[in-house]
Each structure stands twice: as structure tokens, then as C-alpha cells.
Motif scaffolding. Structure first.
Motif, PDB file in Angstrom:
ATOM      1  N   UNK A 137      38.168  64.814  38.788  1.00  0.00           N
ATOM      2  CA  UNK A 137      39.075  63.703  38.478  1.00  0.00           C
ATOM      3  C   UNK A 137      38.519  62.378  39.003  1.00  0.00           C
ATOM      4  N   UNK A 138      38.019  62.400  40.221  1.00  0.00           N
ATOM      5  CA  UNK A 138      37.450  61.171  40.800  1.00  0.00           C
ATOM      6  C   UNK A 138      36.233  60.694  40.003  1.00  0.00           C
ATOM      7  N   UNK A 139      35.390  61.606  39.560  1.00  0.00           N
ATOM      8  CA  UNK A 139      34.212  61.215  38.781  1.00  0.00           C
ATOM      9  C   UNK A 139      34.592  60.645  37.415  1.00  0.00           C
ATOM     10  N   UNK A 140      35.571  61.256  36.760  1.00  0.00           N
ATOM     11  CA  UNK A 140      36.016  60.739  35.456  1.00  0.00           C
ATOM     12  C   UNK A 140      36.604  59.351  35.624  1.00  0.00           C
ATOM     13  N   UNK A 141      37.452  59.172  36.623  1.00  0.00           N
ATOM     14  CA  UNK A 141      38.066  57.859  36.870  1.00  0.00           C
ATOM     15  C   UNK A 141      37.003  56.849  37.293  1.00  0.00           C
ATOM     16  N   UNK A 142      36.054  57.267  38.112  1.00  0.00           N
ATOM     17  CA  UNK A 142      34.980  56.366  38.546  1.00  0.00           C
ATOM     18  C   UNK A 142      34.130  55.908  37.362  1.00  0.00           C
ATOM     19  N   UNK A 143      33.826  56.820  36.451  1.00  0.00           N
ATOM     20  CA  UNK A 143      33.032  56.448  35.274  1.00  0.00           C
ATOM     21  C   UNK A 143      33.781  55.433  34.420  1.00  0.00           C
ATOM     22  N   UNK A 144      35.078  55.651  34.208  1.00  0.00           N
ATOM     23  CA  UNK A 144      35.876  54.715  33.407  1.00  0.00           C
ATOM     24  C   UNK A 144      35.980  53.365  34.117  1.00  0.00           C
ATOM     25  N   UNK A 145      36.263  53.378  35.412  1.00  0.00           N
ATOM     26  CA  UNK A 145      36.369  52.126  36.173  1.00  0.00           C
ATOM     27  C   UNK A 145      35.047  51.372  36.183  1.00  0.00           C
ATOM     28  N   UNK A 146      33.962  52.094  36.360  1.00  0.00           N
ATOM     29  CA  UNK A 146      32.628  51.476  36.344  1.00  0.00           C
ATOM     30  C   UNK A 146      32.365  50.840  34.982  1.00  0.00           C
ATOM     31  N   UNK A 147      32.708  51.561  33.902  1.00  0.00           N
ATOM     32  CA  UNK A 147      32.532  51.026  32.556  1.00  0.00           C
ATOM     33  C   UNK A 147      33.320  49.725  32.385  1.00  0.00           C
ATOM     34  N   UNK A 148      34.587  49.731  32.781  1.00  0.00           N
ATOM     35  CA  UNK A 148      35.422  48.535  32.619  1.00  0.00           C
ATOM     36  C   UNK A 148      34.875  47.394  33.467  1.00  0.00           C
TER      37      UNK A 148
ATOM     38  N   UNK B 285      31.780  46.876  34.604  1.00  0.00           N
ATOM     39  CA  UNK B 285      30.500  46.347  34.120  1.00  0.00           C
ATOM     40  C   UNK B 285      30.605  45.720  32.737  1.00  0.00           C
ATOM     41  N   UNK B 286      31.688  45.974  32.044  1.00  0.00           N
ATOM     42  CA  UNK B 286      31.893  45.357  30.740  1.00  0.00           C
ATOM     43  C   UNK B 286      32.550  43.990  30.880  1.00  0.00           C
ATOM     44  N   UNK B 287      33.391  43.813  31.890  1.00  0.00           N
ATOM     45  CA  UNK B 287      34.154  42.571  32.017  1.00  0.00           C
ATOM     46  C   UNK B 287      33.682  41.640  33.129  1.00  0.00           C
TER      47      UNK B 287
ATOM     48  N   UNK C 295      24.796  41.678  32.069  1.00  0.00           N
ATOM     49  CA  UNK C 295      24.638  40.304  31.610  1.00  0.00           C
ATOM     50  C   UNK C 295      25.804  39.940  30.701  1.00  0.00           C
ATOM     51  N   UNK C 296      27.014  40.140  31.208  1.00  0.00           N
ATOM     52  CA  UNK C 296      28.182  39.862  30.383  1.00  0.00           C
ATOM     53  C   UNK C 296      28.324  38.383  30.061  1.00  0.00           C
ATOM     54  N   UNK C 297      27.653  37.530  30.815  1.00  0.00           N
ATOM     55  CA  UNK C 297      27.732  36.100  30.524  1.00  0.00           C
ATOM     56  C   UNK C 297      27.149  35.774  29.153  1.00  0.00           C
TER      57      UNK C 297
ATOM     58  N   UNK D 120      22.235  49.634  34.450  1.00  0.00           N
ATOM     59  CA  UNK D 120      23.697  49.693  34.346  1.00  0.00           C
ATOM     60  C   UNK D 120      24.139  50.919  33.545  1.00  0.00           C
ATOM     61  N   UNK D 121      23.515  51.148  32.395  1.00  0.00           N
ATOM     62  CA  UNK D 121      23.903  52.262  31.543  1.00  0.00           C
ATOM     63  C   UNK D 121      23.335  53.587  32.032  1.00  0.00           C
TER      64      UNK D 121
END
Length: 156
Positions: free
Chosen positions: A6-17, A19-21, A29-31, A134-135
Motif C-alpha cells: 500500500x505504501x509503495x502504490x501510494x508513494x508511486x502515485x504521490x511521486x507521479x503527481x 513530479x508532474x506539477x 522540467x515542468x517549467x 525522474x521516470x
């Protein structure tokens, strides 16, 4: 194993959000990405990445280990999509059809604009876009999450 998964799934989603925003240059390089591109990416992929966590939590509550397996399969499918997006162009010179959906750009142009200036540890392969760090981190988190979610499902 359940909590680790559960922690890994949530961490992956949080990391994605994150690094995307959030601008974490040179990791990302979201700028250079349009805000509409960022929001679309989170709106489309965020729920997909959250689905395995929901299924994993729901499985023991419903007494249905199959839901945890479905969560693990969803994580694995999301990972495979990310690997196809990033690694096929690098290794085989093939771009998946959804790589630039709605942007009006080629994958090479989008990569040059948003990712080429980030941390990249892989050697060049001609002019092919390379997966950035990042990816690579995201894909590693997702792989660990998928493996642990399958293990957690087996233990239910």
C-alpha cells in the motif's frame, strides 16, 4: 506485506503527481510544460495510479483477494504503459501512439522541450529520446509496488 504494498502504490502515485506539477529541476522540467499538459496528465494518470491502492484496501474489507490481484494487475499494466512510452523509443526507435495525445507534437519534439534538459543517466542511442532519471525512479517504484501488491494478494 500489505502495508508495504500500500505504501509503495501510494508513494508511486504521490511521486507521479509531485513530479508532474512541482518544478524540481533538474530532476524534472515542468517549467517547460504547459499547465494544461500537466493538469491533463494528472487528471488522466493520477486515478489510474490510485486504483491499485483502492483495490488493495477494498480486498480484505470485502474478503475478496481477487480485488488485490486486480490492483496488482492494474499497477503492472500502468507500469507496462510507462515502460512502452519511455523505453520503446529509446531501445527500438518505436513511439507508442498515445505518447503525445492531444499535444500536436512528435514524441521527439515533446521530449526535447520538456525532458531533454533533465537528469539523464543513459547513454545516447543516435537521436532517440532517452528515459530520464525522474521516470526511471517512477518505474522502479511502480515495479516494486506491483511485486509487493501481488505478494500481499497472495497473503490475503
Amino acid at each position: 506485506m500489505f502495508l508495504t504494498a500500500l505504501l509503495l502504490v501510494v508513494a508511486a502515485d504521490a511521486y507521479f503527481i509531485l513530479t508532474t506539477l512541482a518544478d524540481l529541476f533538474p530532476l524534472n522540467n515542468v517549467r517547460e510544460a504547459k499547465r494544461s499538459e500537466q493538469l491533463t496528465e494528472v487528471a488522466v494518470n493520477g486515478p489510474i495510479l490510485a486504483l491499485p491502492a483502492l483495490l488493495l484496501v477494498w480486498a480484505p474489507a470485502a474478503g475478496l483477494p481477487a480485488l488485490a490481484y486486480a490492483g496488482a494487475a492494474a499497477e503492472l499494466l500502468a507500469l507496462l504503459g510507462g515502460l512502452a512510452l519511455w523505453w520503446l523509443p529509446y531501445l527500438a526507435g518505436v513511439t507508442v501512439p498515445w505518447a503525445t495525445a492531444g499535444t500536436g507534437e512528435t514524441w521527439a519534439a515533446l521530449h526535447a522541450r520538456t525532458y531533454a534538459k533533465t537528469v539523464i543517466v543513459l547513454p545516447r542511442r543516435g537521436e532517440r529520446p532517452r528515459p530520464n532519471l525522474e521516470h526511471m525512479i517512477l518505474h522502479t517504484l511502480m515495479l516494486a509496488a506491483a511485486v509487493c501488491t501481488f505478494a500481499a494478494a497472495t497473503a490475503l
